[in-house]
Design an enzyme around this catalytic site. Structure first.
Site, PDB file in Angstrom:
ATOM      1  N   LYS A   1      39.455 -29.949   0.659  1.00 18.52           N
ATOM      2  CA  LYS A   1      37.661 -30.406   0.763  1.00 18.52           C
ATOM      3  C   LYS A   1      37.378 -30.449  -0.440  1.00 18.52           C
ATOM      4  CE  LYS A   1      37.158 -27.788   5.100  1.00 18.52           C
ATOM      5  NZ  LYS A   1      38.108 -26.729   4.792  1.00 18.52           N
TER       6      LYS A   1
ATOM      7  N   HIS B   1      32.927 -31.869   1.766  1.00 18.12           N
ATOM      8  CA  HIS B   1      32.856 -30.366   2.230  1.00 18.12           C
ATOM      9  C   HIS B   1      31.385 -30.428   2.891  1.00 18.12           C
ATOM     10  CE1 HIS B   1      34.302 -26.034   2.015  1.00 18.12           C
ATOM     11  NE2 HIS B   1      33.315 -26.113   3.042  1.00 18.12           N
TER      12      HIS B   1
END
Length: 276
Positions: free
Chosen positions: A79, A112
């Site tokens: 991420k 994220h």
């Protein structure tokens, strides 16, 4: 649907994503992280979930190279962190992650958190990485429905995965239903509510019926709801237990009783109020 250790969820582009994986959040000691990943791969896990902010991408890559399992059989998720978001910054962050992992491609790359000012540009960069075949699937993490709708209004390729906090105290039914309608697979992070559900009486009672631990019962609940699940542990016995969930099936009634534990209670942040 008969589930087994090698069960995968087919994403909208046909990529097969393993339904159970090892989460490596907070595994900051290199030796411990590598040992946990090695144990997981030896036990049958074929999905490792990391992130740049976890500071262990290098160890994930090293563990893969030390394993006898071929790269093509392992699904790697990572991420882009919030301070690296934006179009150009995301492309740079991806290059760094790829370098640290020592891989030629990443299976799934996620935003994220939905940083208000940058999440649309971040996802645009993820689309480019997909077009360039540097990632096999696009996705996001911690995105509410309104974030997904904003992406859908501009994107050429919809997110294929949304990784969200999900467990019996936070079932996220409405968001899950929306994602199902749009063909977006859900990955549950904090699937055991950071261990906060292990002593829950209803779950203990149901677990006793099947001769399973509370953790195994919760993981099975995720799987039967068509959720991808990434429990984390550094303990070899627990790593093995967490994937040993394919020899029993929760009844419809027990699934409903676990659903009823929902309190919309988070162990982490609400994506609309996240600060970093």
């Amino acid at each position: 649907m008969k589930l087994h250790k090698d069960s995968t969820k087919q994403l909208v582009n046909g990529v097969e994503m393993p339904r159970i994986g090892l989460g490596v959040y907070k595994m900051t000691d290199p030796e411990i992280a590598m040992q946990a990943i090695a144990t997981a791969l030896d036990t049958g896990y074929r999905h490792i979930d990391t992130a740049s902010i976890y500071a262990n991408e290098k160890e994930v890559g090293e563990a893969l190279r030390n394993s006898s399992v071929s790269r093509e059989d392992i699904f790697i998720t990572t991420k882009v962190w919030n301070t690296d978001q934006g179009y150009d910054q995301t492309l740079k962050a991806f290059e760094k992650s790829l370098q640290l992992l020592g891989l030629e491609y990443i299976d799934l790359y996620l935003t994220h958190w939905a940083v208000k000012e940058t999440f649309l540009d971040t996802y645009r960069a993820i689309e480019r990485l997909y077009d360039e075949k540097l990632i096999r699937a696009t996705g996001v993490s911690n995105h509410h429905q309104h974030h997904l709708e904003a992406i859908a209004a501009k994107a050429n390729i919809q997110p294929m995965v949304n990784q969200i906090e999900c467990h019996p105290r936070l079932t996220q039914f409405d968001l899950r239903e929306y994602c199902a309608e749009k063909g977006i697979a859900i990955t549950s992070w904090s699937p055991l509510a950071r261990g906060g559900l292990l002593e829950e009486p209803t779950l203990q009672r149901i677990s006793g019926k099947y001769g399973k631990s509370t953790a195994q019962t919760i993981i099975r609940w995720h799987l039967q709801h068509d959720l991808i699940v990434i429990p984390k542990s550094i303990t070899p016995a627990r790593i093995a237990d967490n994937i040993n969930v394919f020899d029993f099936e929760l009844s419809f009634e027990d699934m409903k009783n676990i659903d009823a534990l929902n309190l919309n209670e988070r162990s982490g942040s609400d994506p609309d109020n996240f600060t970093f």
